[in-house]
Write an enzyme that holds these catalytic residues in place. Structure first.
Site, PDB file in Angstrom:
ATOM      1  CB  SER A  90      -8.190   3.623   2.767  1.00 38.73           C
ATOM      2  OG  SER A  90      -7.307   3.059   3.722  1.00 38.73           O
TER       3      SER A  90
ATOM      4  CE  LYS B  38      -4.047   1.909   2.481  1.00 33.72           C
ATOM      5  NZ  LYS B  38      -4.893   1.770   3.688  1.00 33.72           N
TER       6      LYS B  38
ATOM      7  CB  SER C  62      -8.334   0.867   5.730  1.00 35.20           C
ATOM      8  OG  SER C  62      -8.994   2.097   5.825  1.00 35.20           O
TER       9      SER C  62
END
Ligand code: ZN
Lengths: 89, 501, 431
Positions: free
Chosen positions: C111, C36, C135
């Site tokens: 997210s 990420k 997330s």
């Protein structure tokens, strides 16, 4: 209800720019969110959250710093080893 | 003796700046001063990262890493020694160490602050409720310490352009993350002089503890809260020298009195001390909002270090050393105060005391040497102890006159200042014929004459002044007129004095 | 640098495609692990999905990046995300939304939407995500993969760009529980640079034996706002667990009433402080140094932060400001303690809690326009973050062709148990 003036004041405190046309929708969303937060008024009293672990410390030992050129390369404006920033006076 | 000021801890009577009480002391309005003193702790590495704290002689931005640069994703890791140092200070200042202390974020935005917040302590400081006794006029005075906490230093800004036309800033983050201890006093101080004395007292104490070096540029910074009783309080920020404190406060008192005299009100505000001009100027409104939105630093865990305090042994502190000096060496309390008022001076004196005459050593270190150092703005650390000890030895043995010794000392210090190798007192005396080599040989001859002309000596000591002229004549004869009769007279007089200082 | 949807990356799963090679062979040799973009990678741009960090190339690796590279992993790139993690759909990315592999018109969840899309579409075998309020679990549920939010303090946050420090953890995402567990094992090694980390590495124990395990099902997990079809799917999954020998216990979690508000107050407050460092001085797009400081600072933030980030900075600043601190931030911390107490009470009776990960399936891109309705989607995932307990999402079938996630929550430092139950379910369904 939080007024547009109050939102402006908070924006000033947060030092985050806010455009004229943004102000009404920001204020509307802000109030919707604060209305939702009102549920916190119903929280029973208590001590508050605590992590529970203490004294996490490291020894006083010197470790290498970053090379100056690497530091200055990160910044867009450097001068004689210093990093340029807007004036504060 | 100690005069406690408002020591009714916990009682309702507590003076605070701007408390609204109109009072007059000695015909003038009472001035109320409290200080916030920030001192850099001399750890090896920074407060939250491993960067070296020894940055002063290095180029900018060479002592930085992801943590002290506030790079995205970096985390603070707390330095154990900084905590130990702060506890030493807390103990020495008679503070109560908290069961649990906690770091908090002070949120404000400035280009020298790499994260947009400073990690400090807010409502859970490390220690509270102590005191420090300072020199007063006459008796000692007790100044209460409100709290002590740890925090990180921001970077250093250089302002480009002129005050009228500022252009931009240059930032050096080498200082970012240096450990600071903040010591906050109660508003117990009543004059700029007292504020100066408190600072000296703190500096000395911290230096005795070995946690601070007051000689390092910028190692101490002070914010002062000052009011004239009955009026609003003004915070003066940005004072960065010992002398600056007295100057800033004196200026501010005069300014506030002026405002009151004109029938206006003193405004509650933050002002900056401009060292170069010796004035305080009003800070802009932005900084006056003072809404720092403190909250617990989520990346650090609290400190539960109260039990560490028992294990900490304090070194001899200034007050104890003063007492020991008077007892052990028989020197005067005044000399003891001067000597112990600075760690290096006290240590220097202790190196000199074995010269055989501690009283003479005390006079020479506390008065003569200090005077010469002040004149040259020199630090005691620069003086070679061995050379000074030789000089004291010669003085003890009467091999040099006081006056000549002062000359020798001056030349020694000048050599230090120029970075030259410091010559021995004997060498200096020989090189500088005038007082020294001459004085030295003449002293020998003078002693011969004194030894041989017992009658004249007895006459002189019995009060017959003209006997001195005879003796001068005898010496002149033996030096074949090389000596200055005036100088000879002085040497003879000294040699004829009974021994001792 | 080409960004957005490309032939190579049609789902816009990656912000930066860059092959970061392994450093040494190990347990992840031959395995691709997408990272990420809020996890710092030395020499490779790390944007956090924000324009304010475009061009920022970190001079250091996050601890977890060190660990996976030292175990042989190849990092194919940095995955797309809601700006700084602020969102539940990856629509708030400064570099365009990621698309759900199951239906490109729908969101991936967020997210960590890019990480989920990369794994679900096979662009990477595993991925690192981060979970502040769901997330990892939300996009895992929406994209039909497995994701674990570890116990707070089990993974080093060194190198994770902070959004809400007291809530978030890095965690593993993969197609299978076994892969997820392996990645968890690798990244849980101790790191003294994170003062909130504890030296309690994850030791996998995937035998699938959940006989006698007591699993609580709080009524609130199936409360208002939960799509009945999703609820039905999840109840069926829970009965599978029962079939495998677990005892199902109906229970209650009253603090759910204010958990979401406590979460949003806490995360916006911390974010308002965390995001103040992006001033364009030391890195990132420069501020105009010829202007006065505050003007230049505001300008940089206004230009480069997206609207959701600015909204959350405003809310957080407000929640911490004089006069409101007690009403909002202070209260939220008290609420947080109650959430934790609820869990401790429940975990005296049961070993795990089960329920849906998300109240709905993935929605259409652009469908949720007002911020509050987006926040409400997090209601089921935030309690675990408030209490710091581990929670996993494991796929449990579909509703109208879209994946549904079963959320399993355990006691602090019992991530192994959570993963084993997930494993039991996964294997049980297969059989
Ligand atoms: Zn550093």
């Amino acid at each position: 209800m939080v007024s547009e003036e109050e939102v402006l004041r908070i924006a000033e405190l947060a030092d985050i720019g806010i455009g004229k046309e943004e102000l009404p929708p920001f204020t509307r969303d802000f109030n919707a969110i604060l209305d939702y937060f009102a549920v916190l008024d119903r929280v029973p009293p208590g001590e508050g959250w605590k992590a529970g672990i203490a004294n996490v410390l490291r020894e006083d030992r010197v470790t290498p710093s970053l090379p100056q050129e690497e530091v200055l390369a990160l910044a867009e404006a450097a001068e004689d080893g210093y990093i340029r920033a807007p004036r504060v006076m | 003796m100690t005069v406690p000021i408002g020591m009714e801890a916990g009682s309702a009577v507590r003076e605070t700046a701007g408390s609204g009480l109109a009072a007059v002391e000695g015909g003038r309005e009472t001035v109320i001063i409290g200080l916030e003193v920030h001192c850099q702790l001399n750890t090896e590495s920074k407060l939250f990262c491993g960067c070296s704290t020894d940055y002063r002689s290095d180029p900018p931005n060479t002592h930085v890493c992801p943590t002290c640069l506030g790079l995205p994703g970096s985390l603070p890791a707390m330095n154990r020694r900084a905590v130990e140092y702060a506890l030493l200070v807390a103990k020495a200042l008679n503070c109560r160490v908290a069961d649990e202390a906690e770091f908090a974020r002070k949120n404000y935005f400035y280009p020298d602050l790499t994260k947009g917040f400073q990690i400090t302590m807010y409502n859970r400081p490390l220690a509270e409720g102590g005191y420090l006794d300072i020199e007063g006029d006459g008796a000692e005075k007790r100044v209460r310490i409100t709290r002590i906490h740890l925090e990180e230093d921001p970077g250093r800004l250089v302002h480009m352009g002129t005050p009228d036309r500022p252009r931009y800033s240059l930032v050096d983050y080498n200082r970012s993350g240096i450990p600071l201890i903040e010591i906050v006093t109660e508003p117990d101080l009543r004059s700029p002089k007292e504020a100066r004395r408190l600072l000296n007292g703190l500096r000395t104490t911290l230096e005795y503890l070995g946690v601070f070096d007051g000689d390092q540029e910028g190692s101490l910074r002070v914010d002062a809260n000052i009011s004239i009783r009955g009026s609003e309080r003004v915070e003066v920020k940005n004072i960065s020298s010992y002398r600056g404190v007295e100057k800033a406060l004196t200026y501010e008192i005069t300014r506030q009195r002026g405002v009151l005299r004109r029938g206006q009100k003193v405004e509650r505000e933050t002002r900056h001390f401009v060292e170069a001009r010796g004035v305080t100027t009003s800070a802009r409104s932005k900084e006056q909002e003072h809404d720092y939105r403190y909250f617990t630093e989520p990346d650090l865990r609290p400190l539960q270090v109260r039990h560490w305090v028992e294990g900490i042994a304090l070194p001899e502190l200034p007050a104890a050393r003063r007492e020991r000096f008077t007892a052990q060496y028989g020197i005067s309390p005044e000399h003891a105060r001067t000597l112990c008022g600075e760690l290096r001076l006290a240590e220097f004196f202790e190196q000199m005391a074995p010269c055989g005459n501690p009283l003479l050593a005390a006079t020479w270190v506390a008065d003569t040497l200090q005077g010469e150092l002040n004149y040259r703005e020199m630090e005691i650390g620069k003086v070679p102890p061995a050379r000074f000890r030789e000089l004291l030895g010669m003085l003890c043995r009467k091999e040099v006159t006081d006056k000549a010794a002062v000359e020798v000392l001056r030349r020694m210090l000048d050599q230090c200042l120029k970075g030259e190798e410091v010559q021995s007192p004997a060498q200096i005396m020989e090189k500088n014929m005038l007082g020294k080599t001459a004085g030295d040989t003449f002293t020998g001859i003078v002693r011969e004459v004194i030894a041989e002309c017992g009658d004249a000596v007895r006459d002189y000591r019995a009060g017959r002044g003209e006997a001195l002229n005879f003796l001068v004549g005898q010496v002149m004869k033996r030096t074949r007129g090389r000596a200055d009769p005036k100088e000879l007279t002085r040497i003879l007089r000294e040699e004829l004095e009974p021994q001792g200082t | 640098m080409v960004r957005g949807e490309t032939q190579q990356d049609p789902l816009n799963a990656f912000i930066t495609l860059a092959e970061i090679p392994p450093r040494a062979p190990g347990r992840l040799s031959g395995i691709t692990v997408a990272v990420k973009d809020n996890i710092s990678t030395r020499g490779v741009e790390t944007t956090c999905g924000s324009r304010i960090l475009s061009g920022y190339v970190p001079p250091y690796d996050a601890h977890v990046v060190d660990l996976i590279r030292n175990e042989g992993a190849l990092i194919p790139g940095k995955t797309n995300m809601d700006e700084f993690g602020m969102g539940s759909s990856t629509e708030n990315s400064g570099f365009g939304p990621a698309r759900n592999p199951r239906d490109p018109e729908r969101v991936t969840g967020g997210s960590s939407g890019g990480s989920a899309a990369a794994v679900a579409s096979g662009m990477a075998r595993m991925a690192l995500g981060t979970d502040t309020g769901g997330s990892i679990r939300c996009p895992a549920a929406f994209c039909g993969i497995v994701g674990l939010k570890p116990t707070y303090g089990r993974i080093s946050r060194y190198g994770l760009v902070a959004y809400a420090n007291s809530l978030e953890q890095i965690g593993p995402m993969a197609l299978s529980v076994a892969d997820c567990s392996l990645l968890m094992e690798v990244i849980s090694r101790f790191d003294a640079r994170d003062a909130t980390m504890q030296d309690r590495p994850y030791l996998p124990r995937l035998d699938g034996d959940i006989r006698g395990m007591r699993i609580g099902v709080p009524a609130e997990f199936f409360g208002e706002g939960v799509d009945p079809a999703v609820a039905d799917r999840v109840r069926k999954a829970i009965s599978v667990l029962e079939g495998l020998g677990a005892a199902i216990v109906e229970c209650a979690m009253p603090s759910m009433e204010y958990a979401l508000a406590a979460y949003y107050v806490t995360c916006t407050s911390e974010a308002s402080s965390n995001l103040a460092r992006f001033d364009g001085v030391r890195y990132g797009p420069a501020s105009d140094y010829k202007k006065p400081w505050h003007e230049a600072f505001q300008e940089v933030r206004m230009q480069h932060f997206g609207p959701e980030v600015r909204r959350r900075i405003l809310i957080g600043t407000f929640a911490l400001s004089a006069g409101y601190y007690g009403k909002y931030y202070g209260k939220a911390q008290v609420a947080r303690e109650h959430v934790r107490e609820d869990y401790s009470r429940l975990f005296q009776e049961v070993d795990l809690l089960a329920g849906p990960t998300m109240p709905t399936v993935a929605w259409k891109i652009g469908e949720k326009s007002d911020p509050l309705s987006m926040y409400l989607a997090d209601i089921l995932t935030v309690p675990a973050n408030l209490a710091g307990v581990p929670a996993a999402s494991v796929p449990c079938g579909t509703v109208q062709g879209l994946p549904v996630g079963l959320q399993l929550t355990g006691r602090a430092f019992e991530d192994e148990l959570v993963m084993n139950a997930a494993y039991a379910y996964e294997q049980g369904v297969k059989a």
